[in-house]
Design a protein around this motif. Structure first.
Motif, PDB file in Angstrom:
ATOM      1  N   PHE A  85       0.452 -29.819  -9.643  1.00 32.67           N
ATOM      2  CA  PHE A  85       1.300 -28.973 -10.954  1.00 32.67           C
ATOM      3  C   PHE A  85       2.125 -29.775 -12.084  1.00 32.67           C
ATOM      4  CE2 PHE A  85       4.407 -26.432 -11.965  1.00 32.67           C
ATOM      5  CZ  PHE A  85       4.352 -25.100 -11.841  1.00 32.67           C
ATOM      6  N   VAL A  86       2.257 -30.457 -11.422  1.00 34.73           N
ATOM      7  CA  VAL A  86       3.655 -31.101 -12.472  1.00 34.73           C
ATOM      8  C   VAL A  86       2.807 -32.126 -13.318  1.00 34.73           C
ATOM      9  CG1 VAL A  86       5.168 -33.063 -12.271  1.00 34.73           C
ATOM     10  CG2 VAL A  86       6.210 -31.930 -10.360  1.00 34.73           C
ATOM     11  N   LYS A  87       1.762 -33.180 -12.682  1.00 37.51           N
ATOM     12  CA  LYS A  87       0.953 -33.411 -14.215  1.00 37.51           C
ATOM     13  C   LYS A  87       0.489 -32.708 -14.455  1.00 37.51           C
ATOM     14  CE  LYS A  87      -0.655 -36.359  -9.733  1.00 37.51           C
ATOM     15  NZ  LYS A  87      -1.495 -37.358  -9.269  1.00 37.51           N
ATOM     16  N   GLN A  88       0.278 -31.690 -14.699  1.00 31.32           N
ATOM     17  CA  GLN A  88      -1.210 -31.188 -15.317  1.00 31.32           C
ATOM     18  C   GLN A  88       0.313 -29.800 -16.391  1.00 31.32           C
ATOM     19  OE1 GLN A  88      -4.366 -28.492 -13.965  1.00 31.32           O
ATOM     20  NE2 GLN A  88      -4.425 -29.685 -12.887  1.00 31.32           N
ATOM     21  N   THR A  89       1.762 -29.922 -16.090  1.00 30.84           N
ATOM     22  CA  THR A  89       2.529 -29.645 -16.727  1.00 30.84           C
ATOM     23  C   THR A  89       3.410 -30.428 -17.808  1.00 30.84           C
ATOM     24  OG1 THR A  89       3.850 -29.392 -15.386  1.00 30.84           O
ATOM     25  CG2 THR A  89       2.971 -27.277 -15.297  1.00 30.84           C
ATOM     26  N   MET A  90       2.938 -31.984 -18.083  1.00 28.81           N
ATOM     27  CA  MET A  90       3.324 -32.904 -18.718  1.00 28.81           C
ATOM     28  C   MET A  90       3.648 -32.346 -20.260  1.00 28.81           C
ATOM     29  SD  MET A  90       4.947 -35.117 -16.524  1.00 28.81           S
ATOM     30  CE  MET A  90       5.539 -36.923 -17.529  1.00 28.81           C
ATOM     31  N   PRO A  91       4.246 -33.265 -20.611  1.00 33.74           N
ATOM     32  CA  PRO A  91       3.930 -33.053 -22.059  1.00 33.74           C
ATOM     33  C   PRO A  91       3.094 -33.471 -22.699  1.00 33.74           C
ATOM     34  CG  PRO A  91       6.391 -33.201 -21.951  1.00 33.74           C
ATOM     35  CD  PRO A  91       5.741 -33.233 -20.166  1.00 33.74           C
ATOM     36  N   LYS A  92       2.397 -33.081 -24.051  1.00 31.75           N
ATOM     37  CA  LYS A  92       1.283 -33.742 -24.416  1.00 31.75           C
ATOM     38  C   LYS A  92       2.103 -35.315 -25.553  1.00 31.75           C
ATOM     39  CE  LYS A  92      -1.923 -30.222 -24.508  1.00 31.75           C
ATOM     40  NZ  LYS A  92      -3.226 -28.781 -24.925  1.00 31.75           N
ATOM     41  N   VAL A  93       3.004 -34.988 -25.386  1.00 31.14           N
ATOM     42  CA  VAL A  93       3.549 -35.541 -27.333  1.00 31.14           C
ATOM     43  C   VAL A  93       3.740 -37.149 -26.068  1.00 31.14           C
ATOM     44  CG1 VAL A  93       3.866 -33.718 -28.810  1.00 31.14           C
ATOM     45  CG2 VAL A  93       5.380 -34.122 -26.688  1.00 31.14           C
ATOM     46  N   SER A  94       4.479 -37.616 -27.325  1.00 31.48           N
ATOM     47  CA  SER A  94       5.063 -38.786 -26.682  1.00 31.48           C
ATOM     48  C   SER A  94       6.888 -38.415 -26.264  1.00 31.48           C
ATOM     49  CB  SER A  94       4.753 -39.612 -27.855  1.00 31.48           C
ATOM     50  OG  SER A  94       6.074 -41.093 -27.257  1.00 31.48           O
ATOM     51  N   LEU A  95       6.921 -39.294 -25.462  1.00 36.42           N
ATOM     52  CA  LEU A  95       8.734 -39.236 -24.651  1.00 36.42           C
ATOM     53  C   LEU A  95       9.359 -40.459 -24.607  1.00 36.42           C
ATOM     54  CD1 LEU A  95       7.782 -37.937 -20.875  1.00 36.42           C
ATOM     55  CD2 LEU A  95       8.514 -36.321 -23.307  1.00 36.42           C
ATOM     56  N   ASN A 104       7.975 -35.837  -0.869  1.00 37.74           N
ATOM     57  CA  ASN A 104       6.733 -35.214  -0.616  1.00 37.74           C
ATOM     58  C   ASN A 104       5.917 -35.282  -2.092  1.00 37.74           C
ATOM     59  OD1 ASN A 104       5.052 -34.902   1.774  1.00 37.74           O
ATOM     60  ND2 ASN A 104       5.001 -32.876   1.441  1.00 37.74           N
ATOM     61  N   VAL A 105       6.516 -34.567  -2.675  1.00 37.84           N
ATOM     62  CA  VAL A 105       5.748 -34.848  -4.225  1.00 37.84           C
ATOM     63  C   VAL A 105       5.995 -35.820  -5.152  1.00 37.84           C
ATOM     64  CG1 VAL A 105       6.688 -33.288  -6.379  1.00 37.84           C
ATOM     65  CG2 VAL A 105       6.431 -32.358  -4.502  1.00 37.84           C
ATOM     66  N   LEU A 106       6.851 -36.689  -4.854  1.00 34.23           N
ATOM     67  CA  LEU A 106       6.707 -37.557  -5.568  1.00 34.23           C
ATOM     68  C   LEU A 106       6.519 -39.077  -5.437  1.00 34.23           C
ATOM     69  CD1 LEU A 106      11.168 -37.810  -6.673  1.00 34.23           C
ATOM     70  CD2 LEU A 106       9.604 -36.923  -7.884  1.00 34.23           C
ATOM     71  N   GLU A 107       6.246 -39.224  -4.228  1.00 34.25           N
ATOM     72  CA  GLU A 107       5.457 -40.267  -3.973  1.00 34.25           C
ATOM     73  C   GLU A 107       3.822 -40.420  -4.321  1.00 34.25           C
ATOM     74  OE1 GLU A 107       4.249 -41.532   1.598  1.00 34.25           O
ATOM     75  OE2 GLU A 107       4.155 -39.237   0.788  1.00 34.25           O
ATOM     76  N   ASN A 108       3.093 -39.346  -4.806  1.00 33.95           N
ATOM     77  CA  ASN A 108       2.332 -38.806  -5.628  1.00 33.95           C
ATOM     78  C   ASN A 108       2.169 -39.751  -6.804  1.00 33.95           C
ATOM     79  OD1 ASN A 108       0.180 -37.381  -3.505  1.00 33.95           O
ATOM     80  ND2 ASN A 108       1.653 -36.417  -3.353  1.00 33.95           N
ATOM     81  N   PHE A 109       3.449 -40.389  -6.809  1.00 36.04           N
ATOM     82  CA  PHE A 109       3.637 -40.937  -8.292  1.00 36.04           C
ATOM     83  C   PHE A 109       3.403 -42.387  -8.343  1.00 36.04           C
ATOM     84  CE2 PHE A 109       4.588 -36.622  -9.254  1.00 36.04           C
ATOM     85  CZ  PHE A 109       3.811 -36.090 -10.403  1.00 36.04           C
TER      86      PHE A 109
END
Length: 442
Positions: free
Chosen positions: A362-372, A299-304
């Motif tokens: 929430f997941v989007k707003q807690t993602m790292p700022k640096v390159s992965l 249900n969450v991953l559907e939004n990515f």
């Protein structure tokens, strides 16, 4: 080979299971066994194919036992129950005969999916003087299998147990994983409460030591118990085994009564239903955690836009999204998926599209700022270890008529230090209410 959901019309049920390879039968003799054989050591398997059904289990020998049932005219339920009992022998280190089980069954004729819950439950504390029941769990595996067979099976009950009896008499082939597990758990872990148990020591060490990898581990005591179960599926509840269990529990200072065992019954209920990108899915209901946890994650991953990002095996961003979603779901559902007879379970909230979008934000707003992006290889992550734990067995069977079964069976039954007639029944660490109508484990 068709996947399980290709046999059914909407709603579609997704079953996650790996297919095992077809391979020649392993010789019963320990001499001449190839220790590099993936049936003894973990390793990749070739893809099995077929046109009139499928079987997926953890072990080749269990898969073959189930396939024989299908070829002999049995249906998906007959084959799944046969595989379950066979695994209680061949995968002895992973499951309890007096444990817990659950299943989803899709009936092709009616187009309906049925959910069976046979999770272990604590005894009634009021009947036992209000104490001594917290560590005791009445296992549901055998009664659950009997309920499934009685309602939807086509073969005689005894015939479903017979392959397991033969496997116990001949002895399952000890894999490298089984031997390593038994050694580690006997020395310092899960089996430590059985080290001073004479019957258990004789069972695990028939010649004074653990049976080694590549050898046959004969289990005459378990074979005898399975013969009685084949005659009467209530043998471990109202028969001689059940009486021994009551006596052993009381001798150990805990509480359970014959009435507790007699009244335990599995529950027929409805599966968890949810959707993902237009597909209707189904999963096991609470107190099982699987259905709701998978539904919440999807249900969450559907939004990515995961198709655009690519597989988590190649995309660091996809891996980060999936990992963060799973972490959020795990933290939120842990302790909240309980027995619905005793607790409110917020399944509708977790599966609502609005809530899925909120958690995705929430997941989007807690993602790292640096390159992965991947860099040069580094040293192993500090603290990373391989942990050996008790697990479960999953069985998936589909037959030529389009019926299918997805079944889980596992430990979680008995009480600490209990070993009776070849059956390890050493309890469970899962929480459950000690009072009220719902005393099933989560």
């Amino acid at each position: 080979m068709p996947t399980p959901h290709s046999f059914v019309k909407k709603p579609v049920a997704v079953v996650l299971a790996a297919l095992l390879a077809s391979a020649p039968t392993v010789s019963a003799q320990s001499k001449g066994v190839d220790m590099s054989d993936p049936r003894i050591n973990q390793g990749p398997k070739t893809v099995a194919t077929g046109e009139r059904g499928m079987v997926s289990t953890q072990l080749l020998s269990s898969t073959e036992a189930a396939l024989r049932v299908l070829k002999d005219g049995g249906n998906a339920v007959d084959a799944a129950v046969t595989a379950m009992f066979h695994q209680e022998v061949a995968d002895y280190h992973m499951v309890f005969l007096f444990g817990s089980m659950s299943a989803l069954y899709y009936d092709a004729k009616s187009g309906k999916t049925h959910a069976l819950v046979a999770i272990g439950a604590h005894p009634d504390p009021d009947r036992n003087g209000g104490k001594g029941t917290d560590q005791v769990v009445i296992g549901g595996t055998v009664r659950g299998a009997a309920a499934l067979s009685k309602r939807f099976g086509s073969k005689p009950w005894a015939s479903l147990v017979e392959p397991a009896i033969r496997e116990a008499e001949e002895g399952p082939l000890v894999t490298s994983y089984m031997y390593g597990f038994n050694f580690g758990m006997w020395e310092s872990g899960f089996l430590s409460d059985l080290r001073s148990h004479n019957e258990a020591r004789k069972f695990y060490m028939p010649e004074g030591h653990l049976v080694g990898a590549g050898q046959r581990w004969k289990m005459p005591a378990l074979a005898a118990t399975l013969r009685e179960v084949a005659r009467d599926p209530d043998y471990m509840y109202t028969g001689a085994w059940g009486k021994k269990f009551v006596e052993a529990v009381k001798k150990a200072g805990m509480s359970v009564t014959a009435e507790d065992l007699a009244e335990y019954q599995p529950e027929w209920t409805e599966p968890v239903r949810f959707s993902y990108r237009g597909h209707e899915l189904q999963g096991s209901p609470a107190p099982d955690t699987g259905g709701l946890a998978i539904g919440f994650n999807l249900n969450v991953l559907e939004n990515f836009d995961l198709p655009r990002l690519g597989s988590y095996a190649k995309s660091a961003e996809t891996m980060e999204i999936v990992a963060r979603t799973m972490a959020r779901v795990q933290k939120e559902t842990r302790g909240a998926i309980r027995d619905p007879l005793a607790y409110n379970v917020p399944g509708a909230l977790w599966l609502s599209k609005d809530y899925g979008r909120m958690v995705a934000e929430f997941v989007k707003q807690t993602m790292p700022k640096v390159s992965l992006a991947a860099k040069t290889a580094e040293a192993p992550i500090p603290g990373a270890t391989v942990v050996t734990t008790v697990g479960s067995n999953h069985i998936v069977v589909a037959d030529a008529e389009g019926n299918w079964v997805s079944m889980l069976h596992t430990i979680h039954g008995g009480a600490p230090g209990i070993f009776i007639d070849g059956v390890r029944a050493t309890g469970s660490g899962l929480p459950a209410p000690s009072r009220g109508p719902g005393r099933r484990l989560i």
